[in-house]
Design a protein around this motif. Structure first.
Motif, mmCIF file in Angstrom:
data_model
loop_
_atom_site.group_PDB
_atom_site.id
_atom_site.type_symbol
_atom_site.label_atom_id
_atom_site.label_comp_id
_atom_site.label_asym_id
_atom_site.label_seq_id
_atom_site.Cartn_x
_atom_site.Cartn_y
_atom_site.Cartn_z
ATOM 1 N N ASN A 162 0.870 -1.177 0.000
ATOM 2 C CA ASN A 162 0.000 0.000 0.000
ATOM 3 C C ASN A 162 0.901 1.220 0.000
ATOM 4 O OD1 ASN A 162 -1.679 2.213 0.778
ATOM 5 N ND2 ASN A 162 -3.164 0.777 1.592
ATOM 6 N N HIS A 163 0.765 2.058 -1.033
ATOM 7 C CA HIS A 163 1.655 3.207 -1.185
ATOM 8 C C HIS A 163 0.825 4.460 -1.481
ATOM 9 C CE1 HIS A 163 5.580 4.935 -3.136
ATOM 10 N NE2 HIS A 163 5.239 5.540 -2.016
ATOM 11 N N ASP A 164 0.872 5.417 -0.569
ATOM 12 C CA ASP A 164 0.209 6.709 -0.740
ATOM 13 C C ASP A 164 1.272 7.796 -0.829
ATOM 14 O OD1 ASP A 164 -2.133 5.307 -0.401
ATOM 15 O OD2 ASP A 164 -2.373 5.858 1.703
ATOM 16 N N PHE A 165 1.202 8.619 -1.871
ATOM 17 C CA PHE A 165 2.219 9.660 -2.017
ATOM 18 C C PHE A 165 1.695 10.812 -2.867
ATOM 19 C CE2 PHE A 165 2.791 6.471 -5.259
ATOM 20 C CZ PHE A 165 2.995 7.181 -6.425
ATOM 21 N N THR A 166 2.443 11.899 -2.878
ATOM 22 C CA THR A 166 2.079 13.096 -3.622
ATOM 23 C C THR A 166 2.705 13.057 -5.011
ATOM 24 O OG1 THR A 166 2.157 14.317 -1.528
ATOM 25 C CG2 THR A 166 2.035 15.602 -3.571
ATOM 26 N N PRO A 167 1.907 13.081 -6.082
ATOM 27 C CA PRO A 167 2.489 13.141 -7.431
ATOM 28 C C PRO A 167 3.268 14.441 -7.621
ATOM 29 C CG PRO A 167 0.153 12.564 -7.496
ATOM 30 C CD PRO A 167 0.445 13.016 -6.109
ATOM 31 N N ASP A 168 4.449 14.351 -8.231
ATOM 32 C CA ASP A 168 5.319 15.520 -8.387
ATOM 33 C C ASP A 168 5.902 15.521 -9.793
ATOM 34 O OD1 ASP A 168 7.069 17.616 -8.143
ATOM 35 O OD2 ASP A 168 8.505 16.537 -6.893
ATOM 36 N N PHE A 169 5.474 16.484 -10.619
ATOM 37 C CA PHE A 169 5.956 16.595 -11.992
ATOM 38 C C PHE A 169 7.179 17.502 -12.122
ATOM 39 C CE2 PHE A 169 1.650 15.058 -12.945
ATOM 40 C CZ PHE A 169 1.929 14.123 -13.938
ATOM 41 N N GLY A 170 7.802 17.878 -11.009
ATOM 42 C CA GLY A 170 8.999 18.699 -11.082
ATOM 43 C C GLY A 170 8.694 20.180 -11.217
ATOM 44 N N ASP A 205 14.173 29.216 -13.853
ATOM 45 C CA ASP A 205 15.156 29.473 -12.810
ATOM 46 C C ASP A 205 14.415 29.707 -11.495
ATOM 47 O OD1 ASP A 205 17.371 30.050 -11.334
ATOM 48 O OD2 ASP A 205 17.685 32.057 -12.170
ATOM 49 N N VAL A 206 14.069 28.604 -10.846
ATOM 50 C CA VAL A 206 13.323 28.659 -9.580
ATOM 51 C C VAL A 206 13.975 27.689 -8.608
ATOM 52 C CG1 VAL A 206 11.159 29.263 -10.740
ATOM 53 C CG2 VAL A 206 11.708 26.855 -10.317
ATOM 54 N N PRO A 207 13.737 27.853 -7.306
ATOM 55 C CA PRO A 207 14.284 26.893 -6.330
ATOM 56 C C PRO A 207 13.736 25.497 -6.585
ATOM 57 C CG PRO A 207 13.461 28.865 -5.238
ATOM 58 C CD PRO A 207 12.999 28.949 -6.652
ATOM 59 N N ARG A 208 14.594 24.490 -6.420
ATOM 60 C CA ARG A 208 14.135 23.115 -6.668
ATOM 61 C C ARG A 208 13.118 22.667 -5.635
ATOM 62 N NH1 ARG A 208 18.023 18.241 -4.800
ATOM 63 N NH2 ARG A 208 18.258 18.770 -2.599
ATOM 64 N N SER A 209 13.005 23.391 -4.535
ATOM 65 C CA SER A 209 12.035 23.037 -3.499
ATOM 66 C C SER A 209 10.627 23.500 -3.825
ATOM 67 C CB SER A 209 12.464 23.643 -2.158
ATOM 68 O OG SER A 209 12.503 25.060 -2.244
ATOM 69 N N ARG A 210 10.463 24.294 -4.890
ATOM 70 C CA ARG A 210 9.144 24.844 -5.220
ATOM 71 C C ARG A 210 8.250 23.748 -5.804
ATOM 72 N NH1 ARG A 210 9.023 30.410 -8.296
ATOM 73 N NH2 ARG A 210 9.918 30.950 -6.250
ATOM 74 N N PHE A 211 7.089 23.561 -5.223
ATOM 75 C CA PHE A 211 6.129 22.567 -5.676
ATOM 76 C C PHE A 211 5.071 23.254 -6.515
ATOM 77 C CE2 PHE A 211 2.287 19.852 -4.536
ATOM 78 C CZ PHE A 211 2.606 18.855 -5.447
ATOM 79 N N MET A 212 4.874 22.758 -7.738
ATOM 80 C CA MET A 212 3.939 23.381 -8.668
ATOM 81 C C MET A 212 2.551 22.753 -8.640
ATOM 82 S SD MET A 212 5.981 25.612 -9.861
ATOM 83 C CE MET A 212 7.717 25.950 -10.199
ATOM 84 N N GLY A 213 2.362 21.704 -7.855
ATOM 85 C CA GLY A 213 1.061 21.054 -7.806
ATOM 86 C C GLY A 213 0.141 21.707 -6.798
ATOM 87 N N THR A 214 -0.994 21.045 -6.576
ATOM 88 C CA THR A 214 -1.956 21.540 -5.597
ATOM 89 C C THR A 214 -1.623 20.989 -4.217
ATOM 90 O OG1 THR A 214 -3.495 19.690 -5.815
ATOM 91 C CG2 THR A 214 -3.687 21.476 -7.419
ATOM 92 N N ASN A 215 -2.266 21.542 -3.212
ATOM 93 C CA ASN A 215 -1.996 21.072 -1.851
ATOM 94 C C ASN A 215 -2.825 19.848 -1.483
ATOM 95 O OD1 ASN A 215 -4.480 22.270 -1.742
ATOM 96 N ND2 ASN A 215 -4.100 23.481 0.111
ATOM 97 N N TRP A 216 -3.619 19.332 -2.440
ATOM 98 C CA TRP A 216 -4.469 18.186 -2.127
ATOM 99 C C TRP A 216 -4.244 16.985 -3.058
ATOM 100 C CZ3 TRP A 216 -6.928 17.128 -6.573
ATOM 101 C CH2 TRP A 216 -7.199 18.182 -7.449
#
Length: 530
Positions: A315-323, A334-345
Motif C-alpha cells: 500500500n503506497h500513498d504519495f504526492t504526485p510531483d511533476f517537477g 530558474d526557480v528553487p528546486r524546493s518549489r512545488f507546482m502542484g496543488t496542496n491536495w
C-alpha cells in the motif's frame, strides 16, 4: 495380433517396473536434534549419491530387490553407515543422527562458491548455466542490494549495463528501456510471473534481480525484444534466523524493516518480511507513506516434491510531483528546486496484492516438472494537476487529470525439464505451456482536460491559487479482458564442451475480447467487437 503383442509387452513392462519400485527414505539429524542439511547419502552397492534437503530428508526410488549399505557423511560430522534390505515393492525407513567429529573440526577447509555464471537462474527456466545462454544476463544479488541501500528498482538497475530508467511519471512509477524498447508490464516479472509496473516494488523483499537482455519471446511470449527483468523474492529456510533494521535519512526518511525465517517442522518452513516507510521530500508539500508485507511457506513433502506458497501486499500513498516544468517547451525555469507546482491536495494511492504457488517435483535424477500459479490485483487512484508546460512568461494553466483503474491477473505455467544423450550429443530439454488472463477496469471522468486555475512558475504570487478539490464525476467504466496462451520447446544441444547450440520454437495465441463500456451517467452499456 499386434494389439495382443502390445498388451503383453505392456504387462511385462509394468511387472518389471513394479518389481524394481523399492524405496529407501529417511531423515538425518545433528546431535542436538535439528535437521542436518546438505548431508551426502550414498547407496554403496549401486554408487548412487544424493544430498538431503534443508529438512534433513532424503529418498531413493526405483531400487531393485536386495540388501544395501547406506552411508551418510558431511564434513565436520561423523560418517555413519547402516544396512537395509528391500524387496517386493517395499519402502524402508533409515534415520541417522550425526555427531561432531573432533578430528574433522580440527582441519581447515577451503570452500568455493559458484559464480552467477554457473548458478541456475529462474529467468532461464531450464537448468542451463548462464554462460551457455546466447542472451546476455546480469544478476544483482541480495548483498549488492543491501550494501547499496537500494530504495527503488532504479537503484538496482544502475548496476546493469544497457538498461536505463526512461521515465518516472510524476514519481508514480518507473519505466525502463533497453536496446530502444520499453520494459512495460509485458517485460517485468516477479518469480517468473508477469507483474504490473504501476507501483514501486519493495527492494528489501528481494533475494536478487535477474536481467535477461535480448529476445526472450520463446520462453515468455508477448514481450518486447529489449529483454526482461525478473525479481526473485526471499524464500523460507529450515534454519532459524532473522533481522530487524532501521534506516533513516534526509527529509524525514524513516524505514523500519523486519525479516524472520525458520522451520515450523522437519518438512515445513516459513519466512515473513515486511517494512514501513515514511518520508518527505526536498520539494515542499511532497510526502510518501508505504507499507509492505511478504509471508511465505515452504513444504518439503519428500526429497523430490516441494510446494512454495507466497503472498505479498503493498500500500503506497504519495504526492504526485511533476517537477518544476518548462517554459515554452524549451527552457528550464530558474526557480528553487524546493518549489512545488502542484496543488496542496493532489494524491496517488496504489495497492498491489499477489498470491502465488510453485510446485516442484523431481521425476528422477534427470527430469523435473514445475508448476507456477499466481493471482495479482492492482488498484490505483490518482487525482491532481498534470505535466507542467508553461508559457515563456511563466504562466501555466494547470490542467486536471484523474486516473482510477483496477487490474486482475491470473497466470499459470507448467515446465518439464530434463537431460539426456543421443549418442555422444547431450541435450538439455525444456517443454512448457503458459496461460494468462488480464481483466482491466478503468474509469473516465468529466474533469479530464479541464483547467483548475493559473499559476506563474516564476512568480507564484501573481495569481490567487485555488485550494478546493473539484468534484470529479465518473462518466464511463470500461472492462477489457485479454487472454493469452502459449506452448514452447527449447533444447540446448551440446556437440562438445565448447560447442553448443540452443534451438527453440513457440506457438502463441492472444485473444482480446470485446471491450464493454458502461455509460454511468446514461445508465447504458456498449460493447465493442473482439
Amino acid at each position: 495380433m499386434f494389439r495382443s503383442t502390445l498388451l503383453t509387452a505392456l504387462i511385462l513392462l509394468t511387472a518389471f517396473v513394479a518389481k524394481t519400485q523399492n524405496t529407501i527414505s529417511g531423515n538425518i539429524y545433528t546431535s542436538d536434534g535439528k535437521p542436518a542439511e546438505s548431508v551426502q547419502v550414498e547407496i554403496k552397492e549401486l554408487h548412487k549419491v544424493i544430498t538431503c534437503n534443508a529438512g534433513g530428508n532424503f529418498e531413493f526410488t526405483g531400487l531393485p530387490d536386495g540388501s544395501f549399505h547406506i552411508i551418510a557423511s558431511l564434513t565436520g560430522l561423523q560418517t555413519k553407515e547402516q544396512q537395509v534390505s528391500v524387496a517386493n515393492h517395499q519402502t524402508a525407513q533409515v534415520n541417522f543422527t550425526l555427531s561432531e567429529d573432533a578430528r574433522e573440526l580440527q582441519e581447515v577447509m577451503v570452500n568455493s562458491r559458484r559464480s552467477f555464471n554457473n548458478q541456475l537462474l529462474s529467468v532461464g527456466k531450464a537448468p542451463i548455466d548462464p554462460m551457455d545462454l546466447p542472451q546476455s544476463i546480469s544478476v544483482i544479488g541480495q548483498a549488492s542490494i543491501k550494501e547499496q541501500q537500494a530504495q527503488r528498482l532504479s537503484d538496482v538497475i544502475r548496476n546493469v549495463n544497457g538498461v536505463y530508467l526512461a521515465g518516472a511519471r510524476a514519481s508514480t512509477q518507473e519505466t525502463f528501456y533497453a536496446r530502444g524498447y520499453n520494459f512495460s508490464s509485458n517485460n517485468m516479472f516477479k518469480n517468473g510471473s508477469r507483474v504490473n509496473t504501476g507501483s514501486f516494488p519493495e527492494m528489501s523483499s528481494l533475494e536478487r534481480v535477474e536481467v535477461l537482455k535480448g529476445s526472450a519471446a520463446i520462453l515468455y511470449g508477448n514481450v518486447a525484444p529489449g529483454g526482461i527483468i525478473n525479481m526473485v523474492t526471499k524464500q523460507p529456510k529450515f534454519n532459524s534466523g532473522g533481522e530487524v533494521s532501521l534506516r533513516s535519512g534526509s527529509y524525514g526518511l524513516i524505514k523500519p524493516s523486519v525479516d524472520f525465517y525458520g522451520p515450523l517442522s522437519g518438512k515445513m518452513a516459513y519466512r515473513v518480511n515486511g517494512t514501513y516507510e515514511k518520508a518527505d521530500s526536498y520539494r515542499d508539500g511532497v510526502s510518501s507513506e508505504r507499507f509492505y508485507i511478504n509471508p511465505s511457506l515452504l513444504f518439503k513433502f519428500n526429497s523430490r516434491t516441494s510446494l512454495l506458497l507466497q503472498g505479498d501486499y503493498l500500500n503506497h500513498d504519495f504526492t504526485p510531483d511533476f517537477g518544476i516544468g518548462s517554459l515554452a517547451d524549451t527552457l528550464i525555469p530558474d526557480v528553487p528546486r524546493s518549489r512545488f507546482m502542484g496543488t496542496n491536495w493532489q494524491y496517488n494511492q496504489a495497492q498491489q496484492a499477489t498470491a502465488a504457488a510453485t510446485l516442484k517435483h523431481a521425476l528422477n535424477d534427470e527430469w523435473n516438472i514445475t508448476g507456477n500459479f499466481s493471482y495479482q490485483n492492482y488498484q490505483r487512484d490518482y487525482y491532481g494537476v498534470e505535466r507542467i508546460q508553461a508559457k515563456a512568461n511563466g504562466d501555466w494553466a494547470r490542467p486536471l487529470g484523474k486516473i482510477k483503474n483496477r487490474e486482475d491477473y491470473l497466470i499459470a505455467n507448467i515446465d518439464v525439464t530434463g537431460k539426456f544423450n543421443s549418442g555422444k550429443i547431450g541435450h538439455t530439454l525444456l517443454a512448457g505451456i503458459d496461460a494468462d488472463r488480464y481483466y482491466t477496469t478503468a474509469f473516465t471522468y468529466d474533469i479530464a482536460g479541464k483547467i483548475y486555475d493559473t499559476l506563474n512558475l516564476l512568480n507564484p504570487s501573481k495569481f490567487i491559487q485555488r485550494t478546493d478539490i473539484p468534484v470529479a464525476t465518473a462518466l464511463t467504466r470500461t472492462a477489457t479482458p485479454v487472454n493469452r496462451m502459449g506452448a514452447y520447446v527449447q533444447d540446448l544441444i551440446s556437440l562438445s564442451d565448447k560447442l553448443k547450440v540452443l534451438a527453440g520454437v513457440r506457438w502463441s495465441m492472444q485473444q482480446s475480447e470485446a471491450v464493454q463500456t458502461n455509460y454511468l451517467v446514461k445508465d447504458s452499456i456498449g460493447k465493442g467487437k473482439s
